[in-house]
Write a protein that holds these residues in place. Structure first.
Motif, short mmCIF file in Angstrom:
data_model
loop_
_atom_site.label_atom_id
_atom_site.label_comp_id
_atom_site.label_asym_id
_atom_site.label_seq_id
_atom_site.Cartn_x
_atom_site.Cartn_y
_atom_site.Cartn_z
N THR A 64 -2.76 -1.94 8.52
CA THR A 64 -1.49 -1.34 8.91
C THR A 64 -0.63 -1.04 7.69
O THR A 64 -0.03 0.04 7.59
CB THR A 64 -0.73 -2.29 9.86
OG1 THR A 64 -1.51 -2.51 11.04
CG2 THR A 64 0.62 -1.70 10.26
N TRP A 68 0.74 2.50 6.31
CA TRP A 68 2.19 2.61 6.08
C TRP A 68 2.48 3.11 4.67
O TRP A 68 3.28 4.03 4.48
CB TRP A 68 2.82 1.24 6.30
CG TRP A 68 4.22 1.12 5.79
CD1 TRP A 68 5.36 1.53 6.43
CD2 TRP A 68 4.64 0.55 4.54
NE1 TRP A 68 6.46 1.25 5.64
CE2 TRP A 68 6.05 0.66 4.49
CE3 TRP A 68 3.98 -0.03 3.48
CZ2 TRP A 68 6.80 0.20 3.40
CZ3 TRP A 68 4.71 -0.49 2.39
CH2 TRP A 68 6.09 -0.38 2.35
N GLU A 126 -3.23 8.17 11.91
CA GLU A 126 -2.10 7.25 11.73
C GLU A 126 -1.26 7.65 10.52
O GLU A 126 -0.02 7.70 10.60
CB GLU A 126 -2.62 5.83 11.56
CG GLU A 126 -1.53 4.77 11.52
CD GLU A 126 -2.10 3.37 11.47
OE1 GLU A 126 -1.30 2.42 11.29
OE2 GLU A 126 -3.32 3.20 11.59
N ALA A 195 3.53 3.16 12.32
CA ALA A 195 2.19 2.63 12.06
C ALA A 195 1.76 1.69 13.18
O ALA A 195 0.65 1.80 13.71
CB ALA A 195 2.16 1.92 10.71
#
Length: 264
Positions: A64, A68, A126, A195
């Motif tokens: 993640t 990000w 993402e 995210a």
């Protein structure tokens, strides 16, 4: 003094956290809310600490944070030059203003199906969504910062024969830097939200959002869901604190930071 005020703010923040912790603990222990809906705060915190030793969970958190960081970095690379262009060339600003105002209100999560169709169900989707959501605060802060640049300083350089690029690099960009930093700090929080939210809603890959989504499907997964939320909030708090610290060190002359300085 700055140190005294900082310690006071830290103490007040800690008291607020303890108060919220105590209220949640009391509400759950007293049976006001069923434990299946709201487990005691101590159990949630214990589970969050337990996850710190789970390698699989930490790998998901790392995934993640990787998405990000990539999304935020790409947003900076796009928004800062574009903001400088829009703020410096009125003709370009007028030409693209309608497009910008059309795209800006579109919620990133609504684009998940389209972006997934184009890029597939992977990190690329993402990162693309994080980038899209993070561009706007940086872009508009950059444009606004250019508008707040001291006109006397610019006119002085022009009077001495400096060209447009020199004025931009010597006056406008340094004057706009605190606004850009503030935009990055706002976008950092937005990027983390996107995210995690993208992982939850899209349901692919690995990450903190995937952990929360899978815990939500379990029969008794409320504790894990809340533990994941604690991790997300803690990450956001740490990122914001690091960026605020960086702003204070890089731009101590700005009004917001001067106010936390020494009072005579």
């Amino acid at each position: 003094m700055r140190g005294l005020r900082g310690r006071r703010d830290l103490l007040l923040g800690a008291l607020g956290v303890l108060l919220a912790f105590g209220v949640c603990e009391a509400v759950s222990r007293a049976g006001i809310v069923r434990r299946s809906y709201l487990p005691p705060a101590s159990e949630v915190l214990g589970r969050a600490l337990e996850l710190a030793g789970d390698g699989t969970f930490l790998a998901g958190v790392g995934a993640t944070l990787h998405a990000w960081a990539l999304g935020l970095g790409l947003a900076c690379a796009i928004a800062v030059p574009l903001g400088l262009l829009l703020g410096s060339v009125p003709v370009v600003d007028a030409a693209v203003r309608a497009i910008v105002e059309f795209l800006r209100p579109l919620p990133s999560v609504a684009l998940i199906p389209l972006v997934s169709l184009l890029l597939g169900s992977g990190t690329e989707t993402e990162v693309a969504l994080v980038t899209y959501a993070s561009v706007w605060p940086i872009l508009f802060n950059t444009v606004y910062g250019l508008g707040e640049t001291d006109p006397l300083a610019k006119d002085t350089l022009r009077a001495f024969g400096f060209g447009r690029l020199s004025v931009l690099l010597r006056v406008e960009l340094p004057g706009t830097a605190p606004f850009i930093a503030a935009g990055i700090r706002i976008s950092a929080a937005v990027a983390l939200i996107l995210a995690v939210a993208t992982e939850i809603l899209a349901g692919f890959g690995e990450g903190l959002g995937i952990f929360i989504a899978q815990a939500g499907l379990a029969t008794d997964g409320t504790r894990d869901v809340l533990a994941g939320v604690v991790w997300a909030g803690t990450l956001g708090l740490l990122v914001n604190g690091a960026l605020v610290w960086g702003e204070r060190r890089l731009f101590p002359w700005t009004p917001a930071h001067r106010g936390s300085g020494v009072r005579r």
